[in-house]
Design a protein around this motif. Structure first.
Motif, PDB file in Angstrom:
ATOM      1  N   GLN A 186      47.037 -41.125 -18.154  1.00  0.00           N
ATOM      2  CA  GLN A 186      47.377 -40.033 -19.103  1.00  0.00           C
ATOM      3  C   GLN A 186      48.617 -39.403 -19.110  1.00  0.00           C
ATOM      4  N   ALA A 187      49.085 -39.541 -17.864  1.00  0.00           N
ATOM      5  CA  ALA A 187      50.366 -38.664 -17.530  1.00  0.00           C
ATOM      6  C   ALA A 187      51.352 -39.453 -18.294  1.00  0.00           C
ATOM      7  N   THR A 188      51.348 -40.692 -18.442  1.00  0.00           N
ATOM      8  CA  THR A 188      52.530 -41.770 -18.944  1.00  0.00           C
ATOM      9  C   THR A 188      52.179 -41.749 -20.280  1.00  0.00           C
ATOM     10  N   GLY A 189      51.015 -41.444 -20.786  1.00  0.00           N
ATOM     11  CA  GLY A 189      50.899 -41.635 -22.510  1.00  0.00           C
ATOM     12  C   GLY A 189      50.594 -43.025 -22.851  1.00  0.00           C
ATOM     13  N   ASP A 190      50.666 -43.915 -21.780  1.00  0.00           N
ATOM     14  CA  ASP A 190      50.683 -45.308 -22.144  1.00  0.00           C
ATOM     15  C   ASP A 190      49.248 -45.828 -21.832  1.00  0.00           C
ATOM     16  N   VAL A 191      48.155 -45.371 -22.754  1.00  0.00           N
ATOM     17  CA  VAL A 191      46.917 -45.583 -22.422  1.00  0.00           C
ATOM     18  C   VAL A 191      46.040 -45.637 -23.886  1.00  0.00           C
ATOM     19  N   ARG A 192      45.047 -46.266 -23.749  1.00  0.00           N
ATOM     20  CA  ARG A 192      44.228 -46.295 -24.767  1.00  0.00           C
ATOM     21  C   ARG A 192      42.502 -46.282 -24.380  1.00  0.00           C
ATOM     22  N   GLU A 193      41.736 -45.811 -25.287  1.00  0.00           N
ATOM     23  CA  GLU A 193      40.298 -45.909 -24.594  1.00  0.00           C
ATOM     24  C   GLU A 193      39.583 -46.743 -25.920  1.00  0.00           C
ATOM     25  N   VAL A 194      38.665 -47.588 -25.004  1.00  0.00           N
ATOM     26  CA  VAL A 194      37.945 -48.586 -25.818  1.00  0.00           C
ATOM     27  C   VAL A 194      36.593 -48.467 -25.604  1.00  0.00           C
ATOM     28  N   LEU A 195      35.697 -48.534 -26.606  1.00  0.00           N
ATOM     29  CA  LEU A 195      34.203 -48.363 -26.649  1.00  0.00           C
ATOM     30  C   LEU A 195      33.623 -49.572 -26.077  1.00  0.00           C
ATOM     31  N   CYS A 196      32.946 -49.582 -25.084  1.00  0.00           N
ATOM     32  CA  CYS A 196      32.341 -50.707 -24.340  1.00  0.00           C
ATOM     33  C   CYS A 196      31.080 -50.700 -24.180  1.00  0.00           C
ATOM     34  N   ALA A 197      30.208 -51.234 -23.588  1.00  0.00           N
ATOM     35  CA  ALA A 197      28.752 -51.022 -23.245  1.00  0.00           C
ATOM     36  C   ALA A 197      28.243 -51.753 -22.337  1.00  0.00           C
ATOM     37  N   CYS A 198      27.502 -50.982 -21.301  1.00  0.00           N
ATOM     38  CA  CYS A 198      26.844 -51.526 -20.159  1.00  0.00           C
ATOM     39  C   CYS A 198      25.669 -52.399 -20.524  1.00  0.00           C
ATOM     40  N   THR A 199      25.707 -53.605 -19.967  1.00  0.00           N
ATOM     41  CA  THR A 199      24.790 -54.428 -20.499  1.00  0.00           C
ATOM     42  C   THR A 199      23.817 -54.841 -19.268  1.00  0.00           C
ATOM     43  N   GLY A 200      23.265 -53.772 -18.730  1.00  0.00           N
ATOM     44  CA  GLY A 200      22.517 -53.651 -17.586  1.00  0.00           C
ATOM     45  C   GLY A 200      21.109 -54.342 -17.474  1.00  0.00           C
ATOM     46  N   ASN A 201      20.520 -54.317 -18.886  1.00  0.00           N
ATOM     47  CA  ASN A 201      19.332 -54.776 -18.833  1.00  0.00           C
ATOM     48  C   ASN A 201      18.330 -53.902 -18.031  1.00  0.00           C
ATOM     49  N   CYS A 202      18.460 -52.570 -18.157  1.00  0.00           N
ATOM     50  CA  CYS A 202      17.702 -51.615 -17.437  1.00  0.00           C
ATOM     51  C   CYS A 202      17.145 -50.737 -18.407  1.00  0.00           C
ATOM     52  N   ASP A 203      16.637 -49.449 -18.188  1.00  0.00           N
ATOM     53  CA  ASP A 203      16.033 -48.567 -19.059  1.00  0.00           C
ATOM     54  C   ASP A 203      16.333 -48.568 -20.578  1.00  0.00           C
ATOM     55  N   ASN A 204      17.630 -48.143 -20.621  1.00  0.00           N
ATOM     56  CA  ASN A 204      18.344 -48.153 -22.141  1.00  0.00           C
ATOM     57  C   ASN A 204      19.471 -49.214 -22.065  1.00  0.00           C
ATOM     58  N   ASP A 205      19.141 -50.213 -22.752  1.00  0.00           N
ATOM     59  CA  ASP A 205      19.825 -51.320 -22.690  1.00  0.00           C
ATOM     60  C   ASP A 205      21.202 -50.925 -23.663  1.00  0.00           C
ATOM     61  N   MET A 206      22.489 -51.564 -23.183  1.00  0.00           N
ATOM     62  CA  MET A 206      23.615 -51.602 -23.597  1.00  0.00           C
ATOM     63  C   MET A 206      24.252 -50.040 -24.026  1.00  0.00           C
ATOM     64  N   CYS A 207      24.018 -49.057 -22.909  1.00  0.00           N
ATOM     65  CA  CYS A 207      24.462 -47.750 -23.328  1.00  0.00           C
ATOM     66  C   CYS A 207      26.241 -47.811 -23.397  1.00  0.00           C
ATOM     67  N   PRO A 208      26.610 -47.176 -24.572  1.00  0.00           N
ATOM     68  CA  PRO A 208      27.974 -47.140 -24.731  1.00  0.00           C
ATOM     69  C   PRO A 208      28.753 -46.417 -23.720  1.00  0.00           C
ATOM     70  N   VAL A 209      30.098 -46.729 -23.617  1.00  0.00           N
ATOM     71  CA  VAL A 209      30.813 -45.854 -22.519  1.00  0.00           C
ATOM     72  C   VAL A 209      32.227 -46.214 -22.839  1.00  0.00           C
ATOM     73  N   TRP A 210      33.110 -45.076 -22.663  1.00  0.00           N
ATOM     74  CA  TRP A 210      34.558 -45.303 -22.844  1.00  0.00           C
ATOM     75  C   TRP A 210      35.353 -45.714 -21.711  1.00  0.00           C
ATOM     76  N   VAL A 211      36.210 -46.847 -22.019  1.00  0.00           N
ATOM     77  CA  VAL A 211      36.882 -47.426 -20.853  1.00  0.00           C
ATOM     78  C   VAL A 211      38.153 -47.308 -21.072  1.00  0.00           C
ATOM     79  N   THR A 212      39.145 -46.773 -20.219  1.00  0.00           N
ATOM     80  CA  THR A 212      40.452 -46.617 -20.281  1.00  0.00           C
ATOM     81  C   THR A 212      41.178 -47.682 -19.724  1.00  0.00           C
ATOM     82  N   VAL A 213      42.067 -48.152 -20.658  1.00  0.00           N
ATOM     83  CA  VAL A 213      42.912 -49.167 -20.375  1.00  0.00           C
ATOM     84  C   VAL A 213      44.472 -48.837 -20.301  1.00  0.00           C
ATOM     85  N   LYS A 214      45.107 -49.245 -19.325  1.00  0.00           N
ATOM     86  CA  LYS A 214      46.597 -49.221 -18.912  1.00  0.00           C
ATOM     87  C   LYS A 214      47.128 -50.557 -18.734  1.00  0.00           C
TER      88      LYS A 214
END
Length: 808
Positions: A43-71
């Motif tokens: 975040q400090a360098t500004g060279d960053v993006r956030e990607v919407l991904c999903a946790c596919t754990g096959n648990c209670d609520n499948d495929m919960c969305p989550v933000w993943v920070t990529v640098k």
């Protein structure tokens, strides 16, 4: 290049520990702190993006969305996703739990399969060499073709498990199986309730799991039976706490004093495996005290239907010569005013009684139910369940004083008699009207809300292909006997587990290994080196779910387009591309070659998606789109999806889960709910004298089956498997806190450390499910379990196990 995975347990753990200390730049991320620091730096360098991904754990609520920070092409942080539209929060069912936050460690794990592998040593030795994709696909297809020519293509078995349950694109591999004329296997894990409920209530878009979980918030009483949602269902547990905040009484019925039991208003420590008997006793008291809902029974259930003594079927007009059998007007009859009338035309049909109608001896289905329920003795039930009669009376009165919500979990599922429990529960809900009233319902384990606008089931199929789904609980028997006469005629010669760690997750592990050692060919497809991969001839590296695009369907009223955070690492490929390569190698390329985008467009080409303006382009742009045409589903609002349109606590045309012409199948006995003791885990079993401890292996907050088992951060918090023992049981065996113990029976053993836990009832022990083969000191807990399957519902019955414990 030769790769060895033939390591000792302790050396593996030391290696994993060493890997945890490697810097993030090497691709192994060890804990939340470095991840957060990397994200802050990005975040400090500004060279960053956030990607919407999903946790596919096959648990209670499948495929919960989550933000993943990529640098710089590397995923460095996970941040919770919030739905930000203006709909009520009741639609926003997905959050991020502890398992979600360890996904970066899993993606960058030393357990990743980096390249296709070929076995070099004995099968199971863990000796492999790296090969190219071309070599791997050729070897797979050459073996599949050879086996198909010699034994028939049906002797090639595709095997699916929970690693793929929540990714709808798995349908593409089922299409490959179909075109190859191979045999598909669905994993029978936790199946008793999931099979029984649709049988009796009908299979609709929600009823695979039950009613819409969110309606629980209006309940007066919530029964949590054999489930620990505070730990295993953290994402949707807020519905339970919301009900409690709204004044609901929370009742927890469980042999273990779990975290859920701690938060409940009442805890009932039932004897393991006696749950169905307790439910029968409750229903008898409800009937005895006149707490049934007669109107509901008449209108919504088969209660007034007349059942013929001669064949167990409902009396119809054709039986009286008034219609042609099977015709639309061949109505089921009830008794009203001393005469038979059509059920749908009756006003106040008789609920009880036996009659003679034109020579047919008939009895109402409700009378037959009462006869079955009244056959138990309440004092005997109290003794066998180890629940006082006063508590049983309280449970019955509380449930009848609804609206009451019933949420049974997999604790009651994991016995050979588990399905009978669900049948009694359905009858009790039907008798009291607690199936469909506002704030009442039955939900098996989780919410399973689906945004119903994505379909791949209708992809073109080969009409001559094999669509039979075998019963995995019987796959050992099919292999051992070279088929089962009458239906499963083809032997098992090749096995293709896809995201399925069957060695770890199937009962009686020794039998699975025996089969794998003998098979002509085994190929596995996974992103990490599971114990099942160790037994393969060819191992294919699939990419991690953050390394591919997906459409999230399960667990929410929203469709989510989840992006690729990073490119597939190493030589891994997404599953669609792998199946395309196999199809091409098998000479089926003209039917395949679809890309992910192709499948996404096909899946969204339906009227349900169009009514919400959902196209792939729109979904890519918006990422999240509301997509449920019936967002708060109320079971029973429309006719039930059964043959009669009603709740069938009595079922006239009952079929087992799979028909292999069971010699002892007694369908007349199975038509109504009943209870019988567990097959093994019961004091009246002669084996109990030798093995007096019931072995329980429940889910816990850190794992889903064998997934998440080697996450360094989790292992800092919960470093090794232990067995929880009641202090009295431990003292009588000379076992103290921290002692190394051996848990054993005639099938196998496992060696772990012991901890004392007064919340475990005497005569039982608890070892949490999900530890991998290398994490136990010796043996494996699945070596204790029994591969036996019932004729009706074929399940892996993990808890129907007796054992003894000794100091090692």
């Amino acid at each position: 290049m030769t790769i060895s995975t033939n390591v000792t347990r302790r050396s593996f753990l030391k290696t994993a520990g060493a890997c945890a200390g490697v810097a993030a730049g090497s691709g192994v991320l060890a804990s939340a702190a470095p991840l957060a620091e990397a994200a802050d730096a990005a975040q400090a360098t500004g060279d960053v993006r956030e990607v919407l991904c999903a946790c596919t754990g096959n648990c209670d609520n499948d495929m919960c969305p989550v933000w993943v920070t990529v640098k710089d092409g590397e995923a460095v942080n996970i941040r919770r996703f919030y739905y930000d539209d203006d709909r009520n929060e009741i639609h926003h069912q997905q959050h991020n739990c502890l398992r979600c936050y360890d996904n970066l460690e899993r993606m960058y794990s030393d357990q990743r399969i980096k390249t296709p592998l070929r076995r070099t040593g004995e099968r199971g030795s863990g000796q492999f060499e790296a090969i190219s994709w071309d070599e791997a696909i050729k070897e797979i297809c050459d073996n599949f073709k050879r086996i198909a020519d010699e034994w028939g293509p049906e002797s090639i078995y595709f095997f699916y498990s929970s690693g793929f349950n929540n990714d709808k694109t798995v349908q593409y591999s089922r299409r490959l199986c179909n075109y190859m004329h191979a045999t598909a296997n669905g994993a029978n894990l936790d199946i008793n309730g999931q099979f029984t409920l649709p049988q009796r209530v009908g299979k609709t878009k929600y009823v695979m799991r039950g009613d819409d979980y969110r309606r629980m918030r209006s309940a007066k009483n919530v029964f949590l039976w054999g489930t620990n949602p505070a730990e295993s269902m953290m994402v949707s547990y807020h519905n339970i706490t919301k009900a409690q905040e709204n004044g609901a009484t929370i009742v927890c019925i469980d042999p273990i004093y779990t975290l859920t039991a701690q938060h409940a208003d009442k805890w009932i420590p039932v004897r393991p495996g006696s749950d169905g008997l307790l439910a029968m006793a409750m229903l008898q008291i409800i009937m005895r005290d006149g707490k049934i809902d007669e109107t509901y029974l008449r209108e919504k259930t088969v209660a007034p239907f007349l059942v013929k003594a001669s064949d167990g079927h409902f009396l119809r007009k054709s039986d009286l010569g008034q219609a042609q059998a099977g015709a639309d007007d061949d109505a089921i009859l009830v008794m009203e005013g001393g005469a038979p009338v059509e059920a749908d035309a009756s006003k106040v049909a008789a609920l009880e009684g036996s009659f003679t109608v034109e020579g047919h001896e008939v009895t109402t289905a409700y009378s037959l139910l009462r006869e079955r329920i009244d056959a138990i003795d309440l004092d005997d039930a109290a003794e066998k369940t180890d629940v006082s009669l006063a508590d049983i009376e309280w449970l019955a009165a509380t449930y009848a004083d609804g609206p009451s919500w019933m949420q049974p979990g997999f604790g009651v599922d994991h016995y050979a008699n588990g399905y009978t429990f669900y049948e009694v529960l359905i009858a009790m809900a039907a008798a009291t009207g607690n199936m469909t009233k506002e704030g009442a319902g039955i939900t098996i384990t989780d919410s399973e809300i689906d945004a119903l606008c994505f379909h791949l089931e209708d992809l073109p199929r080969d009409d001559d292909g094999n669509d039979v789904t075998e019963v995995p609980g019987k796959i050992y028997e099919i292999w051992k006997n070279k088929g089962i006469p009458g239906m499963y005629e083809h032997p098992v010669k090749a096995l293709y587990p896809i995201g399925a760690n069957i060695v770890h997750n199937t009962t009686e592990r020794g039998k699975t290994i025996e089969m794998l050692r003998d098979l002509e060919f085994v190929v596995t497809q996974d992103f990490e080196m599971t114990e099942t991969c160790m037994w393969a001839d060819i191992v294919l590296p699939a990419c991690f779910h953050f390394e591919r695009e997906m459409i999230g369907v399960n667990g929410s009223d929203y469709l989510r387009y989840t992006e690729r955070a990073i490119d597939p690492q190493f030589e891994s490929k997404n599953d669609i591309d792998i199946w395309n390569l196999i199809a091409e190698g098998m000479g089926l390329g003209e039917h395949f070659g679809y890309s992910l985008d192709d499948l996404f467009r096909i899946g969204l080409d339906n009227d349900e998606a169009r009514q919400f303006g959902i196209t792939l382009d729109a979904l890519k742009e918006n990422r999240v789109m509301f997509a449920n045409p019936d967002p708060i589903y109320k079971l029973g609002e429309k006719p039930f999806a059964t043959a009669t349109g009603r709740i069938e606590f009595y079922q006239e045309d009952l079929k087992p889960q799979a028909d292999w012409h069971q010699p002892d199948w007694d369908w007349r006995h199975e038509t109504l709910p009943y209870w019988e003791p567990p097959r093994e885990a019961w004091p009246e079993n002669e084996l109990f004298k030798k093995y007096p401890i019931v072995f329980l292996s429940p889910h816990n907050r850190w794992r889903v089956h064998s997934m998440h088992s080697h996450v360094p951060t989790t292992l800092e918090l919960y470093p090794e498997p232990v067995v929880q023992m009641n202090p009295d049981d431990a003292a009588s065996r000379g076992i103290a806190e921290g002692d190394t113990v051996r848990i054993f029976n005639d099938r196998g053993y496992v060696v772990v450390k012991a901890v004392m836990d007064s919340g475990v009832r005497p005569g039982a022990c608890v070892m949490n499910h999900g530890w991998d083969w290398d994490q136990m000191i010796e043996g494996h807990y699945q070596d204790l379990t029994d591969n036996y399957c019932k004729d009706y519902a074929c399940n892996n019955n993990y808890f129907d196990v007796l054992c003894e414990i000794e100091k090692a």
